[in-house]
Design a protein around this motif. Structure first.
Motif, PDB file in Angstrom:
ATOM      1  N   ILE A 105       0.824  -1.150   0.347  1.00  0.00           N
ATOM      2  CA  ILE A 105      -0.218  -0.273   0.174  1.00  0.00           C
ATOM      3  C   ILE A 105       1.029   1.061  -0.179  1.00  0.00           C
ATOM      4  CG2 ILE A 105      -1.968   1.910   1.802  1.00  0.00           C
ATOM      5  CD1 ILE A 105      -3.085  -1.410   2.260  1.00  0.00           C
ATOM      6  N   ILE A 106       2.259   1.007   0.950  1.00  0.00           N
ATOM      7  CA  ILE A 106       2.715   2.261   0.954  1.00  0.00           C
ATOM      8  C   ILE A 106       3.782   2.875   0.463  1.00  0.00           C
ATOM      9  CG2 ILE A 106       2.161   2.711   3.456  1.00  0.00           C
ATOM     10  CD1 ILE A 106       5.232   1.573   3.470  1.00  0.00           C
ATOM     11  N   ARG A 110       5.630   6.239  -1.932  1.00  0.00           N
ATOM     12  CA  ARG A 110       6.897   6.537  -1.650  1.00  0.00           C
ATOM     13  C   ARG A 110       7.340   7.130  -0.398  1.00  0.00           C
ATOM     14  NH1 ARG A 110       8.159  10.491  -6.431  1.00  0.00           N
ATOM     15  NH2 ARG A 110       7.454   9.008  -8.422  1.00  0.00           N
ATOM     16  N   ALA A 111       6.081   6.282   1.031  1.00  0.00           N
ATOM     17  CA  ALA A 111       6.214   6.047   1.661  1.00  0.00           C
ATOM     18  C   ALA A 111       7.659   5.031   2.388  1.00  0.00           C
ATOM     19  CB  ALA A 111       5.075   5.954   2.732  1.00  0.00           C
ATOM     20  N   SER A 112       8.182   5.356   3.610  1.00  0.00           N
ATOM     21  CA  SER A 112       8.698   4.597   3.991  1.00  0.00           C
ATOM     22  C   SER A 112       8.911   4.462   5.457  1.00  0.00           C
ATOM     23  CB  SER A 112      10.090   5.224   4.232  1.00  0.00           C
ATOM     24  OG  SER A 112      10.052   6.785   4.971  1.00  0.00           O
ATOM     25  N   GLN A 124       6.731   6.943   7.282  1.00  0.00           N
ATOM     26  CA  GLN A 124       6.992   8.122   7.132  1.00  0.00           C
ATOM     27  C   GLN A 124       6.438   8.689   5.756  1.00  0.00           C
ATOM     28  OE1 GLN A 124      10.682  10.298   7.757  1.00  0.00           O
ATOM     29  NE2 GLN A 124      10.624  10.449   5.909  1.00  0.00           N
ATOM     30  N   VAL A 125       5.120   9.598   5.486  1.00  0.00           N
ATOM     31  CA  VAL A 125       5.412  10.099   3.631  1.00  0.00           C
ATOM     32  C   VAL A 125       4.995  11.865   4.302  1.00  0.00           C
ATOM     33  CG1 VAL A 125       2.899   9.973   4.898  1.00  0.00           C
ATOM     34  CG2 VAL A 125       3.473   9.268   2.012  1.00  0.00           C
ATOM     35  N   THR A 126       5.387  11.864   2.475  1.00  0.00           N
ATOM     36  CA  THR A 126       5.723  13.061   2.669  1.00  0.00           C
ATOM     37  C   THR A 126       4.868  14.041   1.095  1.00  0.00           C
ATOM     38  OG1 THR A 126       7.824  13.139   1.809  1.00  0.00           O
ATOM     39  CG2 THR A 126       7.763  14.063   3.838  1.00  0.00           C
ATOM     40  N   ALA A 134      -5.332  10.372   1.711  1.00  0.00           N
ATOM     41  CA  ALA A 134      -5.162   9.281   0.889  1.00  0.00           C
ATOM     42  C   ALA A 134      -4.290   7.788   1.596  1.00  0.00           C
ATOM     43  CB  ALA A 134      -4.802   9.544  -1.078  1.00  0.00           C
ATOM     44  N   ILE A 135      -3.169   8.416   1.942  1.00  0.00           N
ATOM     45  CA  ILE A 135      -2.317   7.194   2.784  1.00  0.00           C
ATOM     46  C   ILE A 135      -3.212   6.977   3.921  1.00  0.00           C
ATOM     47  CG2 ILE A 135      -0.711   8.126   3.667  1.00  0.00           C
ATOM     48  CD1 ILE A 135       0.589   5.843   2.466  1.00  0.00           C
ATOM     49  N   ILE A 136      -3.827   7.615   4.616  1.00  0.00           N
ATOM     50  CA  ILE A 136      -4.124   7.427   5.756  1.00  0.00           C
ATOM     51  C   ILE A 136      -5.587   6.752   5.736  1.00  0.00           C
ATOM     52  CG2 ILE A 136      -5.200   8.734   7.556  1.00  0.00           C
ATOM     53  CD1 ILE A 136      -3.394  11.366   7.514  1.00  0.00           C
TER      54      ILE A 136
END
Length: 173
Positions: A105-106, A110-112, A124-126, A134-136
């Motif tokens: 999903i992440i 480009r989340a880590s 962590q996502v920026t 959206a990621i939340i």
């Protein structure tokens, strides 16, 4: 309507309090506010995302901020080409059987993954606010244990000058 206002301010004790006090007195709803040191010692940059009803209200807000002694320059950059980012740290319930699903999903965001324990993963996502939202929402079914967001920080793209009908106010300071 949501507006993104940037302010260049003196890096002195009480500046943030005076600015938020000014906004609170006039009943502006602050959606997010970020402030930090700039490339110049003694100067900080502030990004305020505020909800206003109309253009007259944003104009009034900018006039009020420009009256503050510690404010060097204020600009409404909402309708300009900007670089904007927000950071979110998301602690998700992540047992061994769901970790690979969460990784899938992440990845497009480009989340880590910053931390992994037996019961959770910290991600962590920026990006821009919509990306964070959206990621939340995609992670919510796994169980969000904790969430912390920085709020938006932004400035103009390239070498643009802020376009406002209040530019003269900042030039007079």
């Amino acid at each position: 309507m949501k507006r993104i206002v940037t302010a260049t301010v003196m890096n002195q004790s009480g500046v943030l309090n005076r600015i938020t006090g000014t906004l609170a007195k006039r009943r502006y709803n602050i959606e997010s506010i970020t402030i930090g040191k700039s490339e110049n010692p003694g100067i900080s940059k502030m990004t305020v995302v505020v909800n206003v009803e109309d253009d007259a209200q944003i104009e009034q807000l900018m006039k009020q901020l420009n009256k503050q002694i510690d404010v060097i320059k204020v600009a409404d950059i909402t309708d300009q080409a900007i670089v904007a980012r927000e950071l979110a740290l998301i602690k998700v319930l992540g047992h061994a059987q769901t970790r690979s699903e969460i990784r899938e999903i992440i990845e497009p965001f480009r989340a880590s993954i910053l931390d992994v324990s037996r019961e959770s993963m910290t991600i962590q996502v920026t990006g821009y606010t919509d990306k964070i939202d959206a990621i939340i929402e995609l992670l919510r079914p796994y169980g969000i244990k904790e969430l912390s967001r920085t709020g938006l920080t932004a400035f103009l793209r390239g070498s643009q000058k802020p376009v406002t009908n209040l530019t003269a106010y900042s030039l007079l300071k």
